[in-house]
Design an enzyme around this catalytic site. Structure first.
Site, PDB file in Angstrom:
ATOM      1  N   TYR A 174     -13.149   7.006 -13.261  1.00 58.96           N
ATOM      2  CA  TYR A 174     -13.266   5.728 -12.531  1.00 58.96           C
ATOM      3  C   TYR A 174     -13.944   4.658 -13.396  1.00 58.96           C
ATOM      4  O   TYR A 174     -13.467   3.523 -13.475  1.00 58.96           O
ATOM      5  CB  TYR A 174     -14.058   5.979 -11.248  1.00 58.96           C
ATOM      6  CG  TYR A 174     -14.125   4.824 -10.285  1.00 58.96           C
ATOM      7  CD1 TYR A 174     -12.998   4.397  -9.575  1.00 58.96           C
ATOM      8  CD2 TYR A 174     -15.332   4.164 -10.041  1.00 58.96           C
ATOM      9  CE1 TYR A 174     -13.079   3.351  -8.670  1.00 58.96           C
ATOM     10  CE2 TYR A 174     -15.420   3.118  -9.131  1.00 58.96           C
ATOM     11  CZ  TYR A 174     -14.282   2.718  -8.452  1.00 58.96           C
ATOM     12  OH  TYR A 174     -14.366   1.677  -7.553  1.00 58.96           O
TER      13      TYR A 174
ATOM     14  N   ASN B 204      -6.090  -4.905  -6.290  1.00 61.34           N
ATOM     15  CA  ASN B 204      -7.196  -4.256  -5.572  1.00 61.34           C
ATOM     16  C   ASN B 204      -6.985  -2.752  -5.398  1.00 61.34           C
ATOM     17  O   ASN B 204      -7.959  -2.009  -5.256  1.00 61.34           O
ATOM     18  CB  ASN B 204      -7.335  -4.935  -4.195  1.00 61.34           C
ATOM     19  CG  ASN B 204      -8.215  -4.152  -3.249  1.00 61.34           C
ATOM     20  OD1 ASN B 204      -9.434  -4.208  -3.322  1.00 61.34           O
ATOM     21  ND2 ASN B 204      -7.598  -3.372  -2.346  1.00 61.34           N
TER      22      ASN B 204
ATOM     23  N   ASP C 297       0.846  -1.191   0.000  1.00 59.68           N
ATOM     24  CA  ASP C 297       0.000   0.000   0.000  1.00 59.68           C
ATOM     25  C   ASP C 297       0.883   1.243   0.000  1.00 59.68           C
ATOM     26  O   ASP C 297       2.062   1.186   0.350  1.00 59.68           O
ATOM     27  CB  ASP C 297      -0.892   0.006   1.248  1.00 59.68           C
ATOM     28  CG  ASP C 297      -2.184   0.798   1.058  1.00 59.68           C
ATOM     29  OD1 ASP C 297      -3.245   0.161   0.881  1.00 59.68           O
ATOM     30  OD2 ASP C 297      -2.129   2.048   1.083  1.00 59.68           O
TER      31      ASP C 297
ATOM     32  N   ASP D 290       3.790   2.355  -4.483  1.00 53.54           N
ATOM     33  CA  ASP D 290       2.776   2.967  -5.341  1.00 53.54           C
ATOM     34  C   ASP D 290       2.674   2.077  -6.581  1.00 53.54           C
ATOM     35  O   ASP D 290       3.602   2.031  -7.392  1.00 53.54           O
ATOM     36  CB  ASP D 290       3.225   4.387  -5.707  1.00 53.54           C
ATOM     37  CG  ASP D 290       2.240   5.092  -6.636  1.00 53.54           C
ATOM     38  OD1 ASP D 290       1.378   4.408  -7.231  1.00 53.54           O
ATOM     39  OD2 ASP D 290       2.346   6.315  -6.773  1.00 53.54           O
TER      40      ASP D 290
ATOM     41  N   LYS E 210     -12.229   1.239 -14.618  1.00 49.32           N
ATOM     42  CA  LYS E 210     -12.782  -0.067 -14.234  1.00 49.32           C
ATOM     43  C   LYS E 210     -13.228  -0.861 -15.461  1.00 49.32           C
ATOM     44  O   LYS E 210     -13.194  -2.092 -15.453  1.00 49.32           O
ATOM     45  CB  LYS E 210     -13.927   0.126 -13.234  1.00 49.32           C
ATOM     46  CG  LYS E 210     -13.463   0.719 -11.889  1.00 49.32           C
ATOM     47  CD  LYS E 210     -12.439  -0.172 -11.208  1.00 49.32           C
ATOM     48  CE  LYS E 210     -12.085   0.294  -9.802  1.00 49.32           C
ATOM     49  NZ  LYS E 210     -11.125  -0.592  -9.126  1.00 49.32           N
TER      50      LYS E 210
END
Ligand code: NAD
Length: 247
Positions: A153, A89, A36, A62, A157
């Site tokens: 977004y 994720n 993370d 990152d 996605k």
């Protein structure tokens, strides 16, 4: 214990869905890499897993930077000897009408969600190909179908769905399965602290065939299934974890 002796990398696992996915893998015997941007939280999740008898390392990275994506994979192989499972994720969102969306904001969301998934898959696949074994699960979103205010977004996605289908075709001959999970709205700690949380929750209940909001365990269940050998003949698929809500 479906994942004894397996090694899983879960990106963006310092909190939210990634944390629960990583804890679920550890609970079923996998060694897990927590990675993370958030160094402190990342190390803390790894420590919690180790304290409960599991195996974990924390890597601050990152995913949108090639050198960091490579580091995640190399540190995993260094610590545990191989990589069996990659869950892409990590992601972020920044919603606004397109006319207000700067190039910087567009890039930030595309980079964290889509470029990060590309880079981590690229470096992980090298090791998976050598062993003729691997599972890649990409976290998309129901938003890939298109949501107003989410041009960046939704595009990222939807890009993840394309990436999933391309990699499934490219890597199938190495017995690497590549699938995506498309969650609907899932109740994380971040959502629970939203000022309009109760209103959001009630609206979600009303609009969803299964009349409740999703919980992180719903997503973890789907990810673990797709990462298991029960799903070894499933690839290039998108599993919707949205309570039956698609539009
Ligand atoms: N929660 C939902 O309702 C929902 C629904 C559909 C899809 N998703 C997707 O599920 C994933 C997790 O969502 P969440 O709700 O747990 O989000 P979250 O914001 O709670 O957690 C995301 C984590 O990813 C990390 N991260 C962000 N950018 C990163 C980067 N460039 N490199 C490394 N780490 C990075 C963050 O630091 C954070 O710890 C995301 O891809 C999100 O788009 C969430």
């Amino acid at each position: 214990m479906r994942f004894t002796d397996k090694v899983a990398v879960v990106t963006g696992s310092a909190r939210g869905l990634g944390k629960v996915i990583a804890q679920s893998f550890a609970g079923e015997g996998a060694a897990v890499t927590i990675c993370d941007l958030d160094e402190k939280a990342c190390k803390e999740v790894a420590r919690e897993i180790k304290n409960s008898g599991g195996r974990a390392i924390g890597v601050t990275a990152d995913v949108s930077k090639p050198e960091d994506a490579e580091k995640i994979i190399e540190q995993t192989v260094g610590a545990f000897g191989r990589i069996d499972i990659l869950v892409n994720n990590a992601g972020t969102l920044k919603d606004m009408p397109i006319q207000d969306m700067s190039e910087e904001i567009w890039d930030k969301v595309i980079d964290a969600c889509l470029k990060g998934s590309f880079l981590c898959s690229k470096y992980a696949s090298v090791h998976m190909i050598r062993r003729n074994y691997g599972k890649i699960v990409n976290i998309s979103s129901r938003a890939y179908l298109g949501n107003p205010g989410q041009a960046n977004y939704s595009a990222a996605k939807a890009g993840i769905v394309g990436l999933t289908r391309a990699l499934a075709k490219e890597l199938g001959k190495y017995y690497i399965n590549v699938n995506a999970v498309a969650p609907g709205l899932i109740e994380t700690d971040a959502l629970k602290s939203h000022p309009k949380y109760e209103m959001i929750k009630e609206r979600q209940k009303k609009d969803t065939p299964i009349r409740r909001i999703g919980i992180p365990e719903d997503v973890a269940g789907a990810v673990l299934f797709l990462s298991s050998d029960d799903a070894s003949y499933i690839t290039g698929d998108v599993l919707h974890v949205s309570g039956g809500r698609f539009g």
